[in-house]
Motif scaffolding. Structure first.
Motif, short mmCIF file in Angstrom:
data_model
loop_
_atom_site.label_atom_id
_atom_site.label_comp_id
_atom_site.label_asym_id
_atom_site.label_seq_id
_atom_site.Cartn_x
_atom_site.Cartn_y
_atom_site.Cartn_z
N MET A 1 0.84 -1.26 0.12
CA MET A 1 0.11 -0.23 -0.07
C MET A 1 0.98 1.22 0.13
SD MET A 1 -2.45 1.42 3.00
CE MET A 1 -4.02 0.94 2.82
N PRO A 2 0.57 1.93 -0.97
CA PRO A 2 1.35 3.31 -0.89
C PRO A 2 0.88 4.22 0.44
CG PRO A 2 -0.18 3.55 -2.57
CD PRO A 2 -0.42 2.21 -2.06
N GLU A 3 2.16 4.82 1.06
CA GLU A 3 1.91 5.65 2.43
C GLU A 3 2.56 6.77 1.84
OE1 GLU A 3 3.28 3.49 5.88
OE2 GLU A 3 2.61 1.48 4.93
N LEU A 4 2.70 7.89 2.98
CA LEU A 4 2.93 9.30 2.85
C LEU A 4 4.31 9.22 1.68
CD1 LEU A 4 3.00 12.11 5.32
CD2 LEU A 4 5.20 11.71 3.78
N PRO A 5 5.33 8.59 1.78
CA PRO A 5 6.66 8.94 0.89
C PRO A 5 6.14 8.91 -0.54
CG PRO A 5 7.25 7.94 2.93
CD PRO A 5 5.81 7.75 2.85
N GLU A 6 5.69 7.82 -0.94
CA GLU A 6 5.32 6.94 -2.14
C GLU A 6 4.14 8.33 -2.77
OE1 GLU A 6 7.12 4.67 -0.08
OE2 GLU A 6 4.92 4.23 0.20
N VAL A 7 3.24 8.45 -1.80
CA VAL A 7 2.09 9.48 -2.51
C VAL A 7 2.72 10.72 -2.74
CG1 VAL A 7 -0.19 10.56 -2.11
CG2 VAL A 7 0.25 8.16 -1.43
N GLU A 8 3.74 11.13 -2.02
CA GLU A 8 4.39 12.50 -2.15
C GLU A 8 5.37 12.26 -3.29
OE1 GLU A 8 4.20 15.24 -0.44
OE2 GLU A 8 5.83 16.18 -1.60
N ALA A 9 5.84 11.36 -3.49
CA ALA A 9 6.66 11.24 -4.90
C ALA A 9 5.78 11.22 -6.13
CB ALA A 9 7.60 9.86 -4.96
N LEU A 10 4.67 10.48 -6.11
CA LEU A 10 3.58 10.44 -7.09
C LEU A 10 3.32 12.07 -7.35
CD1 LEU A 10 1.34 7.61 -6.25
CD2 LEU A 10 2.87 7.86 -8.15
N VAL A 11 2.76 12.80 -6.30
CA VAL A 11 2.54 13.85 -6.39
C VAL A 11 3.45 14.90 -7.12
CG1 VAL A 11 2.28 16.27 -4.90
CG2 VAL A 11 0.90 14.25 -4.43
N GLY B 1 -4.00 0.08 -5.16
CA GLY B 1 -4.15 0.95 -6.16
C GLY B 1 -2.77 1.49 -6.71
N TRP B 2 -2.82 2.07 -8.00
CA TRP B 2 -1.28 2.54 -8.27
C TRP B 2 -1.69 3.31 -9.62
CZ3 TRP B 2 2.25 3.26 -5.35
CH2 TRP B 2 3.62 3.72 -6.00
N THR C 1 -4.99 2.31 -11.56
CA THR C 1 -5.11 0.88 -11.52
C THR C 1 -5.28 0.42 -10.23
OG1 THR C 1 -2.82 0.26 -11.53
CG2 THR C 1 -3.93 0.64 -13.86
N GLU C 2 -6.15 -0.74 -10.24
CA GLU C 2 -6.15 -1.47 -8.87
C GLU C 2 -6.02 -2.93 -9.17
OE1 GLU C 2 -9.87 -1.10 -6.71
OE2 GLU C 2 -8.54 -1.18 -4.75
#
Ligand SMILES: [Zn+2]
Length: 293
Positions: free
Chosen positions: A1-11, A76-77, A117-118
């Motif tokens: 599951m993406p958490e803060l660091p991955e979501v921040e990088a996606l942003v 999700g990704w 995607t999920e």
């Protein structure tokens, strides 16, 4: 599951790709993923993307005042595509595509876009189209962001004291208490702080609070620093290869050489190092002992 660091990088990745471009259309492939009906999806067609931000683990694409907020849930990704098909994506239960945002980049001959995607059969990815992100219940409930400037040690101390004798592992991953930390980074933070996952939230001395605070900020900002600049496709591998204990049961602790152990916790399991975190004494697996009785 993406958490803060991955979501921040996606942003950061999406901000670079989307800001200043227009949303050409949004194809919804999994109807259940869209949780709102007003404003309608088609109201976004032709709007310019002003910014991409994050609220905890939620992505927020601000398209001229209408926000597309996305919670990627467990499986999700986001996948960037330099070229997307002309024809709209069709609902198909075998396809992991939940939605596609097609982007009209004035400098390009072809349409690019991002696929949301999920994987798997349990569908919990959620997309909200709202005028104000606070209309999303999961965003309105969020606690403070642990990387924000106003997340001080006093803020953390107050939050933990208010949770009473709950186990610190569970408290850290409650989104209404601190936003963005999930199962993986709570394991990592507690290992960095050399703290038992079962420690009562309100039982921290001044020094322990400082250690935990430093571990939260350090673990998350290090992960953000490693992830920034990476494309979405590279993030999962980056996360996995840098975790010290999470998902590493049976492997060796890089700090002390003990074996990383695992116990069940809530709806999943947690990983920890007994030498680093619990004075060398392995934690009892409550679920396991209950089953054996
Ligand atoms: Zn260790």
């Amino acid at each position: 599951m993406p958490e803060l660091p991955e979501v921040e990088a996606l942003v950061q990745d999406l901000r670079r790709r989307l800001v200043g471009s227009a949303i050409s259309r949004i194809d919804l492939a999994a109807f259940s993923a869209l949780k709102t009906f007003d404003p309608p999806l088609h109201s976004l067609h032709g709007t310019l993307v002003d910014d991409v931000t994050r609220h905890g683990k939620f992505l927020d694409i601000d398209a001229s005042g209408v926000h597309v907020c996305i919670h990627l849930a467990r499986a999700g990704w986001i996948r960037w595509r330099d070229e997307v098909p002309e024809l709209p994506a069709r609902p198909n239960s075998k396809n992991p595509l939940a939605a596609r945002i097609v982007i009209d980049d004035p400098g390009s001959e072809t349409l690019s876009g991002l696929d949301i995607t999920e994987a798997g059969t349990k569908k919990s990815l959620a997309i909200y189209v709202v005028r104000d992100p606070m209309e999303v219940p999961g965003i309105a409930r969020l606690g403070p962001d642990p990387l924000a400037d106003d997340f001080t040690i006093d803020v953390l101390g107050g939050i933990l004291a208010a949770e009473g004798r709950k186990q610190i592992k569970g408290v850290l991953r409650m989104q209404s208490i601190v936003a963005g930390i999930g199962n993986a980074y709570s394991d990592e933070i507690l290992h960095a702080a050399k703290m038992s996952p079962y420690k009562p939230s309100n039982g921290l001395g001044e020094e322990e609070l400082q250690t935990l605070y430093d571990a939260i900020r350090g673990t998350l900002s290090d992960a953000v620093a490693r992830s920034s600049g990476l494309a979405a496709s590279e993030l999962k591998g980056e996360k996995k290869s840098n975790l010290a204990v999470h998902g590493r049961a049976g492997q060796t602790c890089g700090v002390c050489g003990d074996v990383v152990r695992e116990v069940s916790f809530a709806d999943s399991s947690l990983q920890y190092c007994a030498t680093c975190q619990t004075g060398g004494k392995p934690l009892a697996d409550r679920r396991m002992s209950r089953l054996l009785k």
